[in-house]
Design an enzyme around this catalytic site. Sequence first.
Site, PDB file in Angstrom:
ATOM      1  N   CYS A   1       0.963  -1.287  -0.281  1.00 41.66           N
ATOM      2  CA  CYS A   1      -0.029  -0.054   0.111  1.00 41.66           C
ATOM      3  C   CYS A   1       0.830   1.069  -0.098  1.00 41.66           C
ATOM      4  O   CYS A   1       2.009   1.389  -0.894  1.00 41.66           O
ATOM      5  CB  CYS A   1      -1.077  -0.160   1.078  1.00 41.66           C
ATOM      6  SG  CYS A   1      -0.065  -0.319   3.055  1.00 41.66           S
TER       7      CYS A   1
ATOM      8  N   ARG B   1      -2.209  -1.317   5.290  1.00 40.20           N
ATOM      9  CA  ARG B   1      -3.265  -1.919   4.897  1.00 40.20           C
ATOM     10  C   ARG B   1      -2.904  -3.369   3.853  1.00 40.20           C
ATOM     11  O   ARG B   1      -3.504  -4.219   3.998  1.00 40.20           O
ATOM     12  CB  ARG B   1      -3.815  -1.154   3.615  1.00 40.20           C
ATOM     13  CG  ARG B   1      -4.712   0.527   4.183  1.00 40.20           C
ATOM     14  CD  ARG B   1      -5.077   1.264   3.337  1.00 40.20           C
ATOM     15  NE  ARG B   1      -3.964   2.033   2.419  1.00 40.20           N
ATOM     16  CZ  ARG B   1      -4.019   2.862   1.594  1.00 40.20           C
ATOM     17  NH1 ARG B   1      -5.152   2.861   0.895  1.00 40.20           N
ATOM     18  NH2 ARG B   1      -3.185   3.340   1.053  1.00 40.20           N
TER      19      ARG B   1
END
Length: 431
Positions: free
Chosen positions: A384, A389
């Site tokens: 990410c 994430r």
Amino acid sequence: MKRVSQLTAALMLSGLAHMVFAAELPAQMTLSNLQAQQGVAIDTRPSAFYNGWPQTVHGVGGHEPAALNLSAGWLSVMNDEQLQQWATRHSITPDSLIALYGKNDETKAVKQRLAKLGYSHITLLADALQQPARLQKMAHFEQLVYPQWLHDLIQNKAVAAQPAGEVKIIEAAWGAPKQYLLSHIPGADYIDTNDIESEPLWNKVSDDKLKALLAKHGIRHDTTVIMYGRDVYAAARVAQILLYAGVKDVRLLDGGWQSWSDAGLPVERGLPGEVKPAADFGAPFPGQPQLMLDTEQARGLLGRKDASLVSIRSWPEFIGTTSGYSYIKPKGEIAGARWGHAGSDSTHMEDFHNPDGTMRSADDIAAMWKSWNITPDQQVAFYCGTGWRASETFMYARAMGWQNVGVYDGGWYEWSSNPHNPVVAGERKPL
């Protein structure tokens, strides 16, 4: 049991079943009958039980074949538009035959909400959860624990998927433990993500620093660590790094702190209790270095059918409308990366979450990835902006049983810092 008439069956084949179906629909239907009529089964229980957790210590968990999960507990946070979107996403129309299963109050609540939206062909699944051999479950459901299980574990009660060794519960967040001090899960320790990441690119700290941090928190390779956070991806970031280090049993509280709070379970206030440092890690360090990729290793996945470098960034980030971060100036994406979905912006992960914040079903996630040619037989590395994430999706893929997964630690921040790395922007389709 009342059977669907031959006339109704004939009408169904001709596409006219809706004219008589409501009058003919039995109160209950077996799975085989449902499947013969191309109906859909819906599990109205919490996602933990759908995923595979047994509802009793020695029970059998999982869901009926091809069943969808629409937990009754989600209804309070779903408006009619969101419920309709859920149905549409799963190809359910007002003419669809639906069979619900779960507790009586759960099936009743789901039936009422669906009926309100015009779904009238709803019955109950008569033989639900009665044939353990046919139930389906997530490969490693035990890696995503649920609040009551964790509460029972804390209370020293017998639980399914019992940890083998010492257990440590740890809350993770960025910065000082402000919210932790006000309320946290009883007995939980606290890790500041600043202690596992280093500037300027927010990559993981050196192995020496990481090893010292784990020793400080009393963590060995055979410690069971259960992570949670106010943001699930903060806990996942630490969890993924613990697995890289070689901790064998690392689990996430599915839905994070919010799930514990929603369950109304006990909390504590104040500073963490005193932790006895670990004398040694007890195994080679790092134990799983393949779980963390550097830039050259990530580059080696590009342009291959047997591998995917997967962007876990919002669509505006992926197409270069925004970098997603105030401290990352370049916009765009790694040329050759595949889009793995994420959420509405760099701080959300709606594409992977049920309405209550728990992990979306494994089938939904796998289908989402398959549409971008990301499959479980590949070598897959998620990234990410700086790893948070990506770590959450790594933990989900691992729970789903994907074998060859890792995280490109540097992500977009590191890749974009070198102007010689190929970058692409603009709308595009799956590679």
